[in-house]
Design an enzyme around this catalytic site. Structure first.
Site, short mmCIF file in Angstrom:
data_model
loop_
_atom_site.label_atom_id
_atom_site.label_comp_id
_atom_site.label_asym_id
_atom_site.label_seq_id
_atom_site.Cartn_x
_atom_site.Cartn_y
_atom_site.Cartn_z
N ARG A 91 0.82 -1.22 0.00
CA ARG A 91 0.00 0.00 0.00
C ARG A 91 0.84 1.26 0.00
O ARG A 91 0.33 2.34 0.26
CB ARG A 91 -0.85 0.04 1.28
CG ARG A 91 -2.10 -0.78 1.21
CD ARG A 91 -2.86 -0.62 2.51
NE ARG A 91 -4.20 -1.18 2.40
CZ ARG A 91 -4.96 -1.46 3.44
NH1 ARG A 91 -4.52 -1.24 4.66
NH2 ARG A 91 -6.17 -1.95 3.25
N LYS A 125 -7.45 -4.46 -2.48
CA LYS A 125 -6.34 -3.66 -3.03
C LYS A 125 -6.76 -2.92 -4.31
O LYS A 125 -6.52 -1.72 -4.47
CB LYS A 125 -5.15 -4.58 -3.33
CG LYS A 125 -4.09 -4.00 -4.22
CD LYS A 125 -3.29 -2.92 -3.54
CE LYS A 125 -2.60 -2.02 -4.54
NZ LYS A 125 -1.44 -1.35 -4.04
N CYS A 161 -0.13 2.40 -10.89
CA CYS A 161 -1.11 1.76 -9.99
C CYS A 161 -2.51 2.28 -10.27
O CYS A 161 -3.36 1.55 -10.75
CB CYS A 161 -0.73 2.05 -8.56
SG CYS A 161 0.98 1.61 -8.21
N1 SAJ Z 1 -3.40 12.79 -8.49
C1 SAJ Z 1 -4.30 13.78 -8.83
N2 SAJ Z 1 -5.04 14.38 -7.85
C2 SAJ Z 1 -4.90 14.05 -6.53
C3 SAJ Z 1 -3.99 13.03 -6.18
C4 SAJ Z 1 -3.25 12.40 -7.19
O1 SAJ Z 1 -4.46 14.13 -10.01
O2 SAJ Z 1 -5.59 14.64 -5.70
C5 SAJ Z 1 -2.60 12.10 -9.53
C6 SAJ Z 1 -1.10 12.19 -9.29
O3 SAJ Z 1 -0.59 13.41 -9.77
C7 SAJ Z 1 -0.61 10.98 -10.08
C8 SAJ Z 1 -1.74 9.97 -9.92
O4 SAJ Z 1 -2.87 10.72 -9.47
O5 SAJ Z 1 -0.47 11.28 -11.46
C9 SAJ Z 1 -1.46 8.86 -8.94
O6 SAJ Z 1 -0.76 9.36 -7.83
P1 SAJ Z 1 -1.15 9.01 -6.32
O7 SAJ Z 1 -0.24 9.80 -5.45
O8 SAJ Z 1 -2.59 9.19 -6.12
O9 SAJ Z 1 -0.91 7.45 -6.19
P2 SAJ Z 1 0.28 6.43 -6.60
O10 SAJ Z 1 -0.08 5.82 -7.90
O11 SAJ Z 1 1.62 7.06 -6.48
O12 SAJ Z 1 0.13 5.34 -5.41
C10 SAJ Z 1 -1.10 4.67 -5.24
C11 SAJ Z 1 -1.51 4.72 -3.76
N3 SAJ Z 1 -2.89 4.24 -3.60
C12 SAJ Z 1 -3.80 4.92 -2.86
O13 SAJ Z 1 -3.54 5.97 -2.30
C13 SAJ Z 1 -5.15 4.34 -2.75
C14 SAJ Z 1 -0.55 3.86 -2.94
O14 SAJ Z 1 -0.97 3.82 -1.58
C15 SAJ Z 1 -0.50 2.44 -3.52
O15 SAJ Z 1 0.42 1.62 -2.79
C16 SAJ Z 1 0.00 2.55 -4.95
O16 SAJ Z 1 -0.95 3.32 -5.68
C17 SAJ Z 1 0.12 1.15 -5.53
O17 SAJ Z 1 1.27 0.64 -5.62
O18 SAJ Z 1 -0.89 0.51 -5.80
#
Ligand code: SAJ
Length: 406
Positions: free
Chosen positions: A149, A201, A255
């Protein structure tokens, strides 16, 4: 001894945490360059606190190898992409790693799949693979799912303090693996069945994708009548039961932009909302392109080489460019505009785009429009260098009044 298979963004930090906790660890990866680099004491990607953890682990009992070794516990952290043609999971890396483990493992070995998989993958692909090799599950080997996670940018902290889920066939083996992770994980560890662990997940990441899609749709609505989407979300979020995320130039990474497809691929008739959210998020690079055109028109900028895209990684303060919105937009630009926008990312040192600059001042030289695609701390620390330019801030991180937004 614990053997971690796959030394990427998840496998490597996990291996290091086990080593730090005092366990004997072998990290295995088929990529000889990657293994050589680690053996030489160099890291393969940057992450807050990773270097310190690496140094600590190296002084403990850890080794890196391209060969699968005989062990009692294996953790598989290999890629689980989706197939472009039908959006279903491509299980080939997991199956291949599993077979290599089965070739060498001890009787009674514990095989933990950490890679995110679509719900039902262990029943559909992993169990038959094991049984076809004449191993009895629950006797000769145990199979579990323990999805990670951790969020890039805060991985080391989250490895220690995020709760975890363990999917097991029975409570006894589940508890055994729970105590294994408790070597470094200080948060709650929930033991459940394998299917629930797989599904929860994917649900977590899909929830986030849908929430971001809602924010992105709001940004598009607000654009039409010039409303301030950030102010509106800020105020809406003051309601005790509302928690809307932030709009942006798209959803990248390996992810959130991938896992919802597993549900769409397996349940095509039941996933209207999930599919629409995916499409909404995937439409954002094109929306930003439209905003670049608006801004160029308004400032009478005719030459795309006067436009610079700041940020190539998929999000702030990481160097990972997988599914990056900037790269998606560059692909669109090559189709729709004379190609030639400059690109720069202070963290991405390898070449991933044409016209990529590695020096901030050279990047800014001659630019009229700066498009902030990623909110790295670096840009906030260097605002003075872009103040005189037209700024399109897709991440709402620049504190200047006369900027343009999504
Ligand atoms: N993003 C937005 N708006 C937001 C938040 C993020 O546009 O408010 C974008 C980010 O810029 C990015 C994308 O979403 O491009 C994904 O980034 P993220 O920070 O939301 O997530 P990841 O992909 O880095 O990590 C996620 C996380 N999952 C959740 O929060 C539910 C992490 O905890 C997981 O372990 C990971 O996926 C995974 O490996 O599955």
């Amino acid at each position: 001894m614990i053997n971690i298979i796959g030394l990427g963004y998840i496998g490597l930090p996990t291996a290091l945490m086990f080593a730090k906790s005092g366990m004997k660890v072998v990290g295995t990866d088929l990529n000889a360059n990657l293994v050589n680099t680690l053996q030489e004491g160099r890291l393969t990607f940057e992450e807050e606190g990773l270097n310190e953890l690496f140094r600590n682990a190296l002084s403990n009992d850890i080794e890196f190898s391209t060969k699968y070794q005989r062990a009692h516990t294996y953790i598989l952290a290999v890629p689980t992409p989706y197939m472009e043609k039908n959006k279903k999971l491509d299980p080939s890396y997991v199956i291949s790693a599993l077979n290599s483990v089965l070739n060498v493992c001890e009787k009674g070995a514990i095989i933990i799949i950490e890679s995110t998989v679509s719900p039902g993958t262990i029943d559909k692909y992993i169990r038959p693979e094991i049984e076809n090799r004449d191993f009895a599950i629950g006797e000769d080997v145990h199979v579990l799912h323990a999805p990670e996670r951790i969020i890039p940018g805060n991985m080391i902290y989250e490895l220690e303090y995020n709760s975890r889920t363990i999917g097991a066939d029975n409570l006894k083996i589940g508890k055994k693996v729970k105590s294994l992770y408790a070597n470094f994980c200080k948060a709650d560890i929930e033991v459940t069945d394998i299917r629930s662990a797989e599904m929860s997940k994917v649900v977590e990441n899909t929830y986030r994708d849908i929430n971001i899609a809602f924010a992105n749709e709001l940004a598009k609505i607000c654009r039409v009548d010039n409303m301030d989407v950030y102010e509106i979300i800020r105020i809406a979020n003051m309601h005790p039961r509302v928690n809307i995320m932030q709009p942006g130039p798209g959803v990248g990474g390996h992810c959130i932009s991938v896992d919802p497809w597993f549900l769409v691929g397996d349940y095509p008739d039941l996933t209207n909302l999930i599919l629409t959210a995916r499409k909404t998020n995937d439409s954002m690079p094109s929306h930003v392109l439209g905003r670049i055109r608006d801004v160029m028109r308004e400032h009478n900028v005719k030459d795309i080489s006067k436009v610079g895209l700041y940020g190539l990684s998929y999000k702030e303060n990481v160097d990972d460019t997988r599914e990056s919105p900037t790269l998606q937009m560059l692909n669109l630009m090559e189709d729709h505009l004379a190609f030639g926008a400059k690109v720069f990312d202070p963290l991405v040192k390898r070449k991933v785009a044409n016209n990529q600059y590695y020096d901030f001042k050279e990047f800014l030289s001659g630019l009229e429009v700066v498009v902030v695609m990623v909110g790295h701390d670096h840009i906030m620390e260097n605002i003075k260098y872009i103040e005189g330019k037209v700024i399109l801030d897709t991440k709402n991180v620049i504190s200047l009044n006369n900027k343009y937004s999504l």
